[in-house]
Design an enzyme around this catalytic site. Structure first.
Site, PDB file in Angstrom:
ATOM      1  N   CYS A   1      25.691 -25.834  59.477  1.00 48.31           N
ATOM      2  CA  CYS A   1      26.722 -26.873  59.501  1.00 48.31           C
ATOM      3  C   CYS A   1      27.174 -27.142  60.946  1.00 48.31           C
ATOM      4  O   CYS A   1      26.437 -27.723  61.720  1.00 48.31           O
ATOM      5  CB  CYS A   1      27.867 -26.490  58.577  1.00 48.31           C
ATOM      6  SG  CYS A   1      28.899 -27.908  58.101  1.00 48.31           S
TER       7      CYS A   1
ATOM      8  N   HIS B   1      25.384 -25.022  53.541  1.00 49.58           N
ATOM      9  CA  HIS B   1      25.866 -23.644  53.694  1.00 49.58           C
ATOM     10  C   HIS B   1      25.054 -22.700  52.804  1.00 49.58           C
ATOM     11  O   HIS B   1      25.479 -22.357  51.696  1.00 49.58           O
ATOM     12  CB  HIS B   1      27.358 -23.563  53.351  1.00 49.58           C
ATOM     13  CG  HIS B   1      28.241 -24.110  54.410  1.00 49.58           C
ATOM     14  ND1 HIS B   1      28.808 -23.327  55.394  1.00 49.58           N
ATOM     15  CD2 HIS B   1      28.633 -25.385  54.656  1.00 49.58           C
ATOM     16  CE1 HIS B   1      29.525 -24.098  56.202  1.00 49.58           C
ATOM     17  NE2 HIS B   1      29.433 -25.350  55.778  1.00 49.58           N
TER      18      HIS B   1
ATOM     19  N   GLU C   1      24.662 -19.568  52.985  1.00 50.04           N
ATOM     20  CA  GLU C   1      25.324 -18.291  52.733  1.00 50.04           C
ATOM     21  C   GLU C   1      26.111 -18.295  51.432  1.00 50.04           C
ATOM     22  O   GLU C   1      26.344 -17.238  50.834  1.00 50.04           O
ATOM     23  CB  GLU C   1      26.237 -17.919  53.913  1.00 50.04           C
ATOM     24  CG  GLU C   1      27.537 -18.698  54.012  1.00 50.04           C
ATOM     25  CD  GLU C   1      27.420 -20.040  54.711  1.00 50.04           C
ATOM     26  OE1 GLU C   1      28.464 -20.596  55.106  1.00 50.04           O
ATOM     27  OE2 GLU C   1      26.281 -20.542  54.862  1.00 50.04           O
TER      28      GLU C   1
END
Length: 247
Positions: free
Chosen positions: A115, A217, A219
């Site tokens: 990002c 994202h 994660e």
């Protein structure tokens, strides 16, 4: 130790403690730490120093660097005045992250951008950003979802010959989306490796494998889109090779 050390660049947040006194805190999201833990790395948080070069001893410990999400990138770094749609920027954070990017590029330390991290790496290579994707002449899809962060929301189309295609082993992927800035002019030495269906750049990379960066994202998708773990595995693999090469 046969695991690479991955430096996670810290961010800054101002909180109030129990006595209602504002304090600045250096942090990173727990999901980034867990993603590296689970996929072969030893994560360490690299705090934001008062002077960027003070972080050099910490950066020297790292076999790879993770540039996570966060605040907007100050448009002064690509020669533009701030637009009305620009979000908060932190000059000391930008100064440190740009220093870390230059440090890594000079020493060939593998990087993964997420990002804001992708946007900053693009600017560090001489590119620019849309300060808000509403500036694009094309009609935009939703890029700031209101759903949970672990919910894949829109599809990205992955370039056939890209490293990202090899990492995810797919022609397309559904991802979450939590941004309002995006790549405008591509940085020198970079290639676009994925776009959303509206044309917004969703991933970039360097052909030499030094930089891999995504706009979403991953994660937060470790369990809902397990293939995203491969992005962290790839960073750890690249970092381990770097560690062996410099031994």
């Amino acid at each position: 130790m046969n695991k690479p050390i991955i430096g996670v660049l810290g961010s800054i947040r101002r909180d109030s403690d129990a006595d209602f006194v504002c304090v600045d805190r250096t942090y990173t999201n727990t999901a980034c730490i867990r993603a590296l833990d689970r996929n072969g790395g030893v994560p360490i948080l690299v705090p934001v120093p008062e002077v960027p070069t003070l972080a050099d001893p910490a950066l020297a410990l790292c076999d790879g660097l993770l540039f996570p999400g966060g605040w907007d990138v100050d448009p002064r770094h690509y020669g533009e005045p701030p637009h009305a749609t620009l979000g908060p920027v932190l000059p000391e954070l930008d100064a440190f992250w740009f220093h870390a990017a230059a440090y890594a590029m000079e020493r060939r330390i593998p990087m993964l951008g997420i990002c804001r991290g992708m946007q900053l790496l693009n600017v560090a290579c001489g590119g620019s950003l849309y300060q808000d994707i509403g500036e694009r002449p094309e009609k935009n899809l939703l890029h700031a979802q209101q759903l949970r962060r672990d919910t894949p929301t829109h599809k990205v189309l992955i370039e056939p010959e890209s490293r990202l295609r090899r990492i995810l082993d797919a022609e397309s992927a559904y991802t979450n989306t939590l941004h309002h800035q995006s790549v405008k002019n591509l940085g020198k030495g970079l290639a676009i490796s994925a776009r959303a269906e509206d044309g917004v750049v969703e991933a970039i990379e360097s052909p030499d494998g030094l930089i891999v960066a995504v706009q979403w994202h991953p994660e937060d998708l470790q369990t809902t889109a397990p293939a995203m773990n491969h992005l962290f595995e790839d960073l750890c693999d690249r970092a381990l090779r770097y560690r062996k090469d410099r031994a």
